[in-house]
Structures are given as C-alpha cells and as structure tokens.
Design a protein around this motif. Sequence first.
Motif, PDB file in Angstrom:
ATOM      1  N   ARG A  72       0.840  -1.196   0.000  1.00 18.87           N
ATOM      2  CA  ARG A  72       0.000   0.000   0.000  1.00 18.87           C
ATOM      3  C   ARG A  72       0.873   1.243   0.000  1.00 18.87           C
ATOM      4  N   ASP A  73       0.311   2.308  -0.554  1.00 19.52           N
ATOM      5  CA  ASP A  73       0.947   3.619  -0.557  1.00 19.52           C
ATOM      6  C   ASP A  73      -0.079   4.581   0.032  1.00 19.52           C
ATOM      7  N   ASN A  74       0.081   4.899   1.306  1.00 20.48           N
ATOM      8  CA  ASN A  74      -0.921   5.743   1.967  1.00 20.48           C
ATOM      9  C   ASN A  74      -0.916   7.174   1.425  1.00 20.48           C
ATOM     10  N   ALA A  75       0.189   7.609   0.871  1.00 16.90           N
ATOM     11  CA  ALA A  75       0.228   8.952   0.283  1.00 16.90           C
ATOM     12  C   ALA A  75      -0.620   9.021  -0.979  1.00 16.90           C
ATOM     13  N   LYS A  76      -0.806   7.866  -1.635  1.00 19.07           N
ATOM     14  CA  LYS A  76      -1.602   7.808  -2.865  1.00 19.07           C
ATOM     15  C   LYS A  76      -2.970   7.172  -2.632  1.00 19.07           C
ATOM     16  N   ASN A  77      -3.277   6.837  -1.368  1.00 16.36           N
ATOM     17  CA  ASN A  77      -4.571   6.211  -1.043  1.00 16.36           C
ATOM     18  C   ASN A  77      -4.813   4.953  -1.883  1.00 16.36           C
ATOM     19  N   THR A  78      -3.779   4.158  -2.071  1.00 18.73           N
ATOM     20  CA  THR A  78      -3.870   3.016  -2.974  1.00 18.73           C
ATOM     21  C   THR A  78      -3.264   1.770  -2.341  1.00 18.73           C
ATOM     22  N   VAL A  79      -3.925   0.638  -2.572  1.00 20.93           N
ATOM     23  CA  VAL A  79      -3.398  -0.666  -2.199  1.00 20.93           C
ATOM     24  C   VAL A  79      -3.235  -1.478  -3.476  1.00 20.93           C
ATOM     25  N   TYR A  80      -2.190  -2.290  -3.504  1.00 21.05           N
ATOM     26  CA  TYR A  80      -1.844  -3.051  -4.702  1.00 21.05           C
ATOM     27  C   TYR A  80      -1.837  -4.547  -4.398  1.00 21.05           C
ATOM     28  N   LEU A  81      -2.047  -5.331  -5.442  1.00 17.81           N
ATOM     29  CA  LEU A  81      -1.837  -6.767  -5.358  1.00 17.81           C
ATOM     30  C   LEU A  81      -1.045  -7.180  -6.589  1.00 17.81           C
ATOM     31  N   GLN A  82       0.233  -7.477  -6.376  1.00 14.27           N
ATOM     32  CA  GLN A  82       1.077  -7.990  -7.449  1.00 14.27           C
ATOM     33  C   GLN A  82       0.905  -9.493  -7.503  1.00 14.27           C
ATOM     34  N   MET A  83       0.484  -9.995  -8.648  1.00 14.23           N
ATOM     35  CA  MET A  83       0.211 -11.418  -8.805  1.00 14.23           C
ATOM     36  C   MET A  83       1.167 -11.991  -9.847  1.00 14.23           C
ATOM     37  N   ASP A  84       2.029 -12.874  -9.421  1.00 14.59           N
ATOM     38  CA  ASP A  84       3.005 -13.523 -10.291  1.00 14.59           C
ATOM     39  C   ASP A  84       2.728 -15.027 -10.361  1.00 14.59           C
ATOM     40  N   SER A  85       3.312 -15.658 -11.360  1.00 19.88           N
ATOM     41  CA  SER A  85       3.154 -17.110 -11.533  1.00 19.88           C
ATOM     42  C   SER A  85       1.691 -17.517 -11.460  1.00 19.88           C
ATOM     43  N   LEU A  86       0.873 -16.798 -12.183  1.00 12.50           N
ATOM     44  CA  LEU A  86      -0.568 -17.033 -12.114  1.00 12.50           C
ATOM     45  C   LEU A  86      -0.937 -18.405 -12.654  1.00 12.50           C
ATOM     46  N   LYS A  87      -1.979 -18.971 -12.043  1.00 14.60           N
ATOM     47  CA  LYS A  87      -2.475 -20.292 -12.407  1.00 14.60           C
ATOM     48  C   LYS A  87      -3.935 -20.170 -12.830  1.00 14.60           C
ATOM     49  N   PRO A  88      -4.423 -21.119 -13.632  1.00 14.39           N
ATOM     50  CA  PRO A  88      -5.846 -21.070 -14.011  1.00 14.39           C
ATOM     51  C   PRO A  88      -6.782 -21.018 -12.801  1.00 14.39           C
ATOM     52  N   GLU A  89      -6.396 -21.646 -11.711  1.00 17.58           N
ATOM     53  CA  GLU A  89      -7.255 -21.639 -10.520  1.00 17.58           C
ATOM     54  C   GLU A  89      -7.283 -20.280  -9.809  1.00 17.58           C
ATOM     55  N   ASP A  90      -6.478 -19.333 -10.266  1.00 16.57           N
ATOM     56  CA  ASP A  90      -6.553 -17.959  -9.737  1.00 16.57           C
ATOM     57  C   ASP A  90      -7.661 -17.155 -10.417  1.00 16.57           C
ATOM     58  N   THR A  91      -8.285 -17.724 -11.446  1.00 16.19           N
ATOM     59  CA  THR A  91      -9.366 -17.043 -12.152  1.00 16.19           C
ATOM     60  C   THR A  91     -10.511 -16.746 -11.187  1.00 16.19           C
ATOM     61  N   ALA A  92     -10.890 -15.472 -11.103  1.00 11.62           N
ATOM     62  CA  ALA A  92     -11.923 -15.040 -10.166  1.00 11.62           C
ATOM     63  C   ALA A  92     -12.177 -13.550 -10.360  1.00 11.62           C
ATOM     64  N   VAL A  93     -13.232 -13.069  -9.728  1.00 16.06           N
ATOM     65  CA  VAL A  93     -13.402 -11.638  -9.547  1.00 16.06           C
ATOM     66  C   VAL A  93     -12.671 -11.260  -8.264  1.00 16.06           C
ATOM     67  N   TYR A  94     -11.810 -10.270  -8.376  1.00 19.06           N
ATOM     68  CA  TYR A  94     -11.013  -9.820  -7.242  1.00 19.06           C
ATOM     69  C   TYR A  94     -11.594  -8.517  -6.692  1.00 19.06           C
ATOM     70  N   TYR A  95     -11.772  -8.496  -5.378  1.00 19.00           N
ATOM     71  CA  TYR A  95     -12.340  -7.338  -4.697  1.00 19.00           C
ATOM     72  C   TYR A  95     -11.338  -6.793  -3.689  1.00 19.00           C
ATOM     73  N   CYS A  96     -11.235  -5.482  -3.606  1.00 23.90           N
ATOM     74  CA  CYS A  96     -10.537  -4.918  -2.459  1.00 23.90           C
ATOM     75  C   CYS A  96     -11.588  -4.482  -1.439  1.00 23.90           C
ATOM     76  N   ALA A  97     -11.175  -4.450  -0.188  1.00 27.17           N
ATOM     77  CA  ALA A  97     -12.090  -4.124   0.895  1.00 27.17           C
ATOM     78  C   ALA A  97     -11.336  -3.448   2.019  1.00 27.17           C
ATOM     79  N   ALA A  98     -12.061  -2.673   2.799  1.00 29.45           N
ATOM     80  CA  ALA A  98     -11.477  -1.893   3.892  1.00 29.45           C
ATOM     81  C   ALA A  98     -12.147  -2.244   5.212  1.00 29.45           C
ATOM     82  N   SER A  99     -11.315  -2.308   6.257  1.00 33.25           N
ATOM     83  CA  SER A  99     -11.794  -2.564   7.605  1.00 33.25           C
ATOM     84  C   SER A  99     -11.193  -1.522   8.533  1.00 33.25           C
TER      85      SER A  99
END
Length: 123
Positions: A72-99
């Motif tokens: 995350r970069d709090n100065a940019k109000n942004t969270v990231y997810l770097q996904m490497d070595s992706l597999k077919p089973e990673d296929t999905a809708v991805y959601y970010c969420a805040a708590s």
Amino acid sequence: QVQLVESGGGLVQAGGSLRLSCTASGRTFSNYAMGWFRQAPGKEREIAAVISRGGSSTYYADSVKGRFTISRDNAKNTVYLQMDSLKPEDTAVYYCAASIGAMTVRLGSYDVWGQGTQVTVSS
C-alpha cells in the motif's frame, strides 16, 4: 467511509503476472486495514491477502503465498496486489475491501467493498 475502485484485471496466460490497484476516496485511508479477496464462479468469496494500516504487517492465504504480494501507498490512497506465476485456478473476480482499525483476516470485518475486477488465467 471510504469508497474503493479497483483496476488492473484482465486476461493473462498461466505463468504470467498482473498488478491490481485499488484507490480509495473519502475518509482517511491510513485508518483502514485493507484486503484483497476473490470469488470464483460457484464458490464462496475467500481471502487472498490483507495488510495493516501502516503496511508493516501482511497475511496471505496458503493458495497465493509466495506468488502474490500486497502493498500500500498511503500517500496515494492506494493498495496493490502484485500477482506472479498465475495459475488457471486464480481465475476469479477480485475485490478490495477496507476494515476500520487493526488488520484482520475475518471477511465479515470488512465493511467497505469495491466493485470487483475480473482476472482470467488461461492454461
């Protein structure tokens, strides 16, 4: 409350990489622990990774550990997810969420959700 908008999904071949971004607007971003969750067709929504308010602590589901990196970069109000070595089973809708408050792995503790972004990994 914050509002969340995800971007960066798409179609990629197995073994490839994608980086998801989630930008927040509204209340103070640094007050929120953030998480990335995913939901495949016919399956329940599950945790992928979460990060603490300051970014010093992270948690990964076993299925993505060693392949995905949350940051995350709090100065940019942004969270990231770097996904490497992706597999077919990673296929999905991805959601970010805040708590609000401390980092948690409880899906029910996340009360602000983005609209989701589709990630499709072809074999």
